[in-house]
Design a protein around this motif. Structure first.
Motif, PDB file in Angstrom:
ATOM      1  N   LYS A   4      -1.042  36.296   6.410  1.00 22.81           N
ATOM      2  CA  LYS A   4      -1.235  36.036   4.980  1.00 22.81           C
ATOM      3  C   LYS A   4      -2.364  36.893   4.428  1.00 22.81           C
ATOM      4  CE  LYS A   4       0.506  31.272   4.988  1.00 22.81           C
ATOM      5  NZ  LYS A   4       0.169  29.844   4.789  1.00 22.81           N
ATOM      6  N   ILE A   5      -3.448  36.995   5.206  1.00 19.70           N
ATOM      7  CA  ILE A   5      -4.575  37.816   4.772  1.00 19.70           C
ATOM      8  C   ILE A   5      -4.169  39.283   4.678  1.00 19.70           C
ATOM      9  CG2 ILE A   5      -6.862  38.667   5.428  1.00 19.70           C
ATOM     10  CD1 ILE A   5      -7.375  35.904   6.669  1.00 19.70           C
ATOM     11  N   LEU A   6      -3.431  39.768   5.675  1.00 18.42           N
ATOM     12  CA  LEU A   6      -2.962  41.158   5.664  1.00 18.42           C
ATOM     13  C   LEU A   6      -2.031  41.409   4.478  1.00 18.42           C
ATOM     14  CD1 LEU A   6      -2.260  41.790   9.463  1.00 18.42           C
ATOM     15  CD2 LEU A   6      -4.037  42.856   8.063  1.00 18.42           C
ATOM     16  N   ALA A   7      -1.175  40.424   4.176  1.00 16.21           N
ATOM     17  CA  ALA A   7      -0.261  40.551   3.035  1.00 16.21           C
ATOM     18  C   ALA A   7      -1.040  40.649   1.731  1.00 16.21           C
ATOM     19  CB  ALA A   7       0.701  39.364   3.000  1.00 16.21           C
ATOM     20  N   CYS A   8      -2.109  39.847   1.601  1.00 14.55           N
ATOM     21  CA  CYS A   8      -2.934  39.881   0.390  1.00 14.55           C
ATOM     22  C   CYS A   8      -3.645  41.228   0.254  1.00 14.55           C
ATOM     23  CB  CYS A   8      -3.958  38.747   0.419  1.00 14.55           C
ATOM     24  SG  CYS A   8      -3.249  37.102   0.213  1.00 14.55           S
ATOM     25  N   VAL A   9      -4.160  41.738   1.386  1.00 12.92           N
ATOM     26  CA  VAL A   9      -4.841  43.042   1.368  1.00 12.92           C
ATOM     27  C   VAL A   9      -3.855  44.140   0.984  1.00 12.92           C
ATOM     28  CG1 VAL A   9      -5.973  44.787   2.807  1.00 12.92           C
ATOM     29  CG2 VAL A   9      -6.611  42.374   3.033  1.00 12.92           C
ATOM     30  N   PHE A  10      -2.652  44.084   1.564  1.00 13.93           N
ATOM     31  CA  PHE A  10      -1.632  45.091   1.240  1.00 13.93           C
ATOM     32  C   PHE A  10      -1.258  45.035  -0.239  1.00 13.93           C
ATOM     33  CE2 PHE A  10       2.838  46.268   0.659  1.00 13.93           C
ATOM     34  CZ  PHE A  10       2.828  47.567   1.173  1.00 13.93           C
ATOM     35  N   ALA A  11      -1.084  43.831  -0.769  1.00 13.42           N
ATOM     36  CA  ALA A  11      -0.739  43.678  -2.188  1.00 13.42           C
ATOM     37  C   ALA A  11      -1.846  44.236  -3.076  1.00 13.42           C
ATOM     38  CB  ALA A  11      -0.485  42.202  -2.508  1.00 13.42           C
ATOM     39  N   TRP A  12      -3.107  43.938  -2.692  1.00 13.30           N
ATOM     40  CA  TRP A  12      -4.255  44.443  -3.463  1.00 13.30           C
ATOM     41  C   TRP A  12      -4.255  45.974  -3.477  1.00 13.30           C
ATOM     42  CZ3 TRP A  12      -8.437  41.198  -5.300  1.00 13.30           C
ATOM     43  CH2 TRP A  12      -9.453  41.900  -5.912  1.00 13.30           C
ATOM     44  N   LEU A  13      -4.068  46.591  -2.308  1.00 11.87           N
ATOM     45  CA  LEU A  13      -4.078  48.048  -2.222  1.00 11.87           C
ATOM     46  C   LEU A  13      -2.904  48.668  -2.971  1.00 11.87           C
ATOM     47  CD1 LEU A  13      -5.095  48.517   1.529  1.00 11.87           C
ATOM     48  CD2 LEU A  13      -6.508  48.951  -0.492  1.00 11.87           C
ATOM     49  N   ALA A  14      -1.741  48.005  -2.906  1.00 10.92           N
ATOM     50  CA  ALA A  14      -0.553  48.522  -3.603  1.00 10.92           C
ATOM     51  C   ALA A  14      -0.773  48.537  -5.107  1.00 10.92           C
ATOM     52  CB  ALA A  14       0.667  47.667  -3.248  1.00 10.92           C
ATOM     53  N   VAL A  15      -1.337  47.444  -5.637  1.00 17.00           N
ATOM     54  CA  VAL A  15      -1.624  47.376  -7.076  1.00 17.00           C
ATOM     55  C   VAL A  15      -2.668  48.417  -7.448  1.00 17.00           C
ATOM     56  CG1 VAL A  15      -2.674  45.941  -8.871  1.00 17.00           C
ATOM     57  CG2 VAL A  15      -0.955  44.958  -7.335  1.00 17.00           C
ATOM     58  N   ASP A  16      -3.693  48.550  -6.611  1.00 11.81           N
ATOM     59  CA  ASP A  16      -4.747  49.528  -6.879  1.00 11.81           C
ATOM     60  C   ASP A  16      -4.186  50.944  -6.909  1.00 11.81           C
ATOM     61  OD1 ASP A  16      -7.361  49.265  -7.576  1.00 11.81           O
ATOM     62  OD2 ASP A  16      -8.036  48.571  -5.641  1.00 11.81           O
ATOM     63  N   TYR A  17      -3.328  51.261  -5.951  1.00 10.10           N
ATOM     64  CA  TYR A  17      -2.778  52.612  -5.895  1.00 10.10           C
ATOM     65  C   TYR A  17      -1.860  52.888  -7.094  1.00 10.10           C
ATOM     66  CZ  TYR A  17      -0.427  56.827  -4.400  1.00 10.10           C
ATOM     67  OH  TYR A  17       0.071  58.097  -4.352  1.00 10.10           O
ATOM     68  N   LEU A  67     -11.631  39.834  -9.364  1.00 12.89           N
ATOM     69  CA  LEU A  67     -10.377  39.159  -9.684  1.00 12.89           C
ATOM     70  C   LEU A  67      -9.873  39.538 -11.076  1.00 12.89           C
ATOM     71  CD1 LEU A  67      -8.227  37.241  -8.688  1.00 12.89           C
ATOM     72  CD2 LEU A  67      -9.586  35.323  -9.543  1.00 12.89           C
ATOM     73  N   LEU A  68     -10.786  39.629 -12.042  1.00 15.10           N
ATOM     74  CA  LEU A  68     -10.377  40.004 -13.398  1.00 15.10           C
ATOM     75  C   LEU A  68      -9.807  41.414 -13.430  1.00 15.10           C
ATOM     76  CD1 LEU A  68     -13.219  38.552 -15.658  1.00 15.10           C
ATOM     77  CD2 LEU A  68     -10.936  37.635 -15.282  1.00 15.10           C
ATOM     78  N   THR A  69     -10.451  42.342 -12.724  1.00 15.85           N
ATOM     79  CA  THR A  69      -9.927  43.712 -12.714  1.00 15.85           C
ATOM     80  C   THR A  69      -8.582  43.774 -11.994  1.00 15.85           C
ATOM     81  OG1 THR A  69     -11.256  44.194 -10.738  1.00 15.85           O
ATOM     82  CG2 THR A  69     -12.179  44.812 -12.863  1.00 15.85           C
ATOM     83  N   PHE A  70      -8.422  42.976 -10.932  1.00 14.50           N
ATOM     84  CA  PHE A  70      -7.147  42.958 -10.211  1.00 14.50           C
ATOM     85  C   PHE A  70      -6.023  42.422 -11.100  1.00 14.50           C
ATOM     86  CE2 PHE A  70      -3.976  40.606  -7.742  1.00 14.50           C
ATOM     87  CZ  PHE A  70      -3.452  41.642  -6.973  1.00 14.50           C
ATOM     88  N   ILE A  71      -6.288  41.326 -11.806  1.00 14.49           N
ATOM     89  CA  ILE A  71      -5.267  40.741 -12.694  1.00 14.49           C
ATOM     90  C   ILE A  71      -4.861  41.748 -13.752  1.00 14.49           C
ATOM     91  CG2 ILE A  71      -4.811  38.935 -14.390  1.00 14.49           C
ATOM     92  CD1 ILE A  71      -6.806  37.166 -12.807  1.00 14.49           C
ATOM     93  N   SER A  72      -5.867  42.426 -14.316  1.00 12.13           N
ATOM     94  CA  SER A  72      -5.591  43.418 -15.356  1.00 12.13           C
ATOM     95  C   SER A  72      -4.768  44.580 -14.803  1.00 12.13           C
ATOM     96  CB  SER A  72      -6.913  43.932 -15.928  1.00 12.13           C
ATOM     97  OG  SER A  72      -6.679  44.918 -16.908  1.00 12.13           O
ATOM     98  N   LYS A  73      -5.148  45.072 -13.613  1.00 12.71           N
ATOM     99  CA  LYS A  73      -4.396  46.170 -12.991  1.00 12.71           C
ATOM    100  C   LYS A  73      -2.976  45.741 -12.634  1.00 12.71           C
ATOM    101  CE  LYS A  73      -8.394  48.502 -10.925  1.00 12.71           C
ATOM    102  NZ  LYS A  73      -9.082  48.799  -9.648  1.00 12.71           N
ATOM    103  N   LEU A  74      -2.835  44.499 -12.167  1.00 16.39           N
ATOM    104  CA  LEU A  74      -1.509  43.990 -11.813  1.00 16.39           C
ATOM    105  C   LEU A  74      -0.598  43.951 -13.034  1.00 16.39           C
ATOM    106  CD1 LEU A  74       0.460  42.641  -9.819  1.00 16.39           C
ATOM    107  CD2 LEU A  74      -0.618  40.440 -10.391  1.00 16.39           C
ATOM    108  N   PHE A  75      -1.115  43.399 -14.121  1.00 17.48           N
ATOM    109  CA  PHE A  75      -0.319  43.291 -15.349  1.00 17.48           C
ATOM    110  C   PHE A  75       0.063  44.674 -15.868  1.00 17.48           C
ATOM    111  CE2 PHE A  75       0.263  42.455 -19.939  1.00 17.48           C
ATOM    112  CZ  PHE A  75       1.205  41.438 -19.850  1.00 17.48           C
ATOM    113  N   THR A  76      -0.927  45.567 -15.910  1.00 14.56           N
ATOM    114  CA  THR A  76      -0.675  46.928 -16.388  1.00 14.56           C
ATOM    115  C   THR A  76       0.227  47.678 -15.421  1.00 14.56           C
ATOM    116  OG1 THR A  76      -2.893  46.919 -17.357  1.00 14.56           O
ATOM    117  CG2 THR A  76      -1.781  49.036 -17.209  1.00 14.56           C
ATOM    118  N   GLY A  77       0.034  47.460 -14.119  1.00 11.22           N
ATOM    119  CA  GLY A  77       0.858  48.125 -13.117  1.00 11.22           C
ATOM    120  C   GLY A  77       2.328  47.753 -13.229  1.00 11.22           C
ATOM    121  N   VAL A  78       2.598  46.480 -13.507  1.00 10.52           N
ATOM    122  CA  VAL A  78       3.990  46.041 -13.690  1.00 10.52           C
ATOM    123  C   VAL A  78       4.614  46.752 -14.885  1.00 10.52           C
ATOM    124  CG1 VAL A  78       5.448  44.070 -14.297  1.00 10.52           C
ATOM    125  CG2 VAL A  78       3.670  43.804 -12.571  1.00 10.52           C
ATOM    126  N   LEU A  79       3.839  46.882 -15.967  1.00 13.93           N
ATOM    127  CA  LEU A  79       4.337  47.601 -17.146  1.00 13.93           C
ATOM    128  C   LEU A  79       4.604  49.071 -16.812  1.00 13.93           C
ATOM    129  CD1 LEU A  79       2.077  46.190 -20.019  1.00 13.93           C
ATOM    130  CD2 LEU A  79       4.473  45.652 -19.565  1.00 13.93           C
TER     131      LEU A  79
END
Length: 387
Positions: A4-17, A67-79
């Motif tokens: 679960k931790i690895l999945a969260c890290v992967f998701a974080w890096l994917a959104v960041d990239y 967390l705020l920057t991640f949420i913002s990047k996630l939302f923008t990344g989906v768009l």
């Protein structure tokens, strides 16, 4: 857990990239590229340092920013991903610099909006009402109501008006009993001193009962000496009494109504993983073993899965907190989601297993994230029914 931790890290890096590809679209400046990645590396490094040094205030602020920057990047990344898919079908080979730049500006604006929502939501309380039926509930307790509070975390409060609003809402429920399922403070008993008079306004005809949570023991900050830490816990226990709570430390009481009674059991904190296990259910239940109906207060819901569901004699209802629902997620038309679900199997609301029930309160206060997004502060009202 490691997966679960690895999945969260992967998701974080994917959104960041994904977001980084937007930055690359609008500029080829390597200084900006370096600053982009250095920003998070420094923040994460400071957060780890803060955890090691037990600087909880610093860690809370850093987690909020991350967390705020991640949420913002996630939302923008989906768009951005949606635009890329449309672009491929439309036959365009490259991203529009104007559109991509607008998305980055939108992301920055979204962070500001989230910060405003967080600040305004700190005392946005939601009352969750639940009715649970039991065939063996004593007739005298048919319709008996319990208001549950959990995770007050007084050290995070700054608004007298906001806290008073919550206390007034609790009293307005006119429940038979009020229970509090742990984490009165973040670390120190002193955090609760300014709020004693406010919470002392709570009242219920059949009493108010409480337990300790993992934060109440002072395990997450450095103390001058073990004696000072011990004195802090003694003072915290006194504060429970001053508020009007009967603090249950691995012990039980009988709640009497007419010619019937139910057993109310309170254990000290029992957690999974690195959380301490001060709770002793065998000791706590001794005085109510013969009670036909039993209710357990246990701060961490993982206790229910690990011990309570198979415990004999049967414990009908367990009330927990601890998770806060991570103070972030959404609950809409019966659908609920929070990152908390990837850590805790039971993280908010009502659960059932072979006639045994667990209710997990989302928390009254906040910690870490300086407010709430989607998972609002909770006052839960549980009605017991016979049948």
């Amino acid at each position: 857990m490691k997966l679960k931790i690895l999945a969260c890290v992967f998701a974080w890096l994917a959104v960041d990239y994904l977001f980084f590809t937007a930055v690359k679209t609008v500029t080829d400046n390597y200084l900006i590229y370096t600053a982009y990645w250095l920003f998070e590396v420094v923040l994460i490094g400071m957060a780890v340092f803060g955890m090691m040094q037990k600087k909880t205030g610093l860690v809370a602020r850093l987690i909020t920013i991350l967390l705020l920057t991640f949420i913002s990047k996630l939302f923008t990344g989906v768009l951005l991903l949606t635009i890329d898919i449309v672009r491929q079908f439309a036959g365009f080979e490259s991203r529009s610099i104007l559109i991509t730049g607008s998305m980055i500006v939108f992301s920055l604006a979204f962070v500001l909006i989230l910060m405003i929502v967080l600040r305004q939501s700190r005392h946005h309380y939601k009352i969750h009402k639940t009715t649970i039926s039991f065939a063996d509930l004593p007739e005298a307790f048919n319709g008996f109501t319990i208001t549950q509070l959990s995770d007050i975390h007084a050290g995070s409060f700054t608004s007298k008006k906001g806290v008073q609003k919550g206390v007034n809402l609790v009293n307005a429920q006119n429940s038979d009993v009020i229970v509090f399922t742990g984490d009165l403070v973040n670390n120190s008993a002193a955090e609760m001193e300014p709020w004693i008079d406010t919470f002392a306004q709570l009242n219920a005809p059949y009493g108010m009962f409480s337990i300790l949570g993992n934060h109440d023991y002072g395990d997450y900050i450095a103390w001058e000496s073990p004696a000072v830490k011990e004195q802090n816990l003694i003072r915290l226990k006194e504060i429970h009494q001053e508020i009007g709570f009967q603090l249950l430390l691995n012990e039980s009481v009988e709640i009497q109504k007419e010619d019937a009674s139910v057993g109310l059991i309170g254990v000290e904190n029992w957690g999974k993983g690195n959380f301490h296990r001060y709770g002793d259910l065998n000791k706590a239940i001794e005085s109510v073993l013969q009670q036909p109906f039993k209710i357990l207060l246990s701060h961490d819901p993982s206790h229910w899965d690990a011990v309570v569901t198979d415990y004999q004699p049967l414990i009908h209802l367990t009330l927990s907190g601890h998770t806060h629902g991570m103070q972030f997620g959404f609950e809409f038309m019966g659908i609920k989601w929070s990152p908390s679900k990837y850590i805790y199997q039971r993280w908010a609301g009502l659960y059932e297993s072979y006639g045994r029930y667990l209710y997990v309160n989302r928390g009254f206060g906040f910690l870490g994230l300086k407010g709430r997004l989607g998972v609002w502060a909770e006052i839960s009202v549980i009605t017991l029914k016979r049948g």
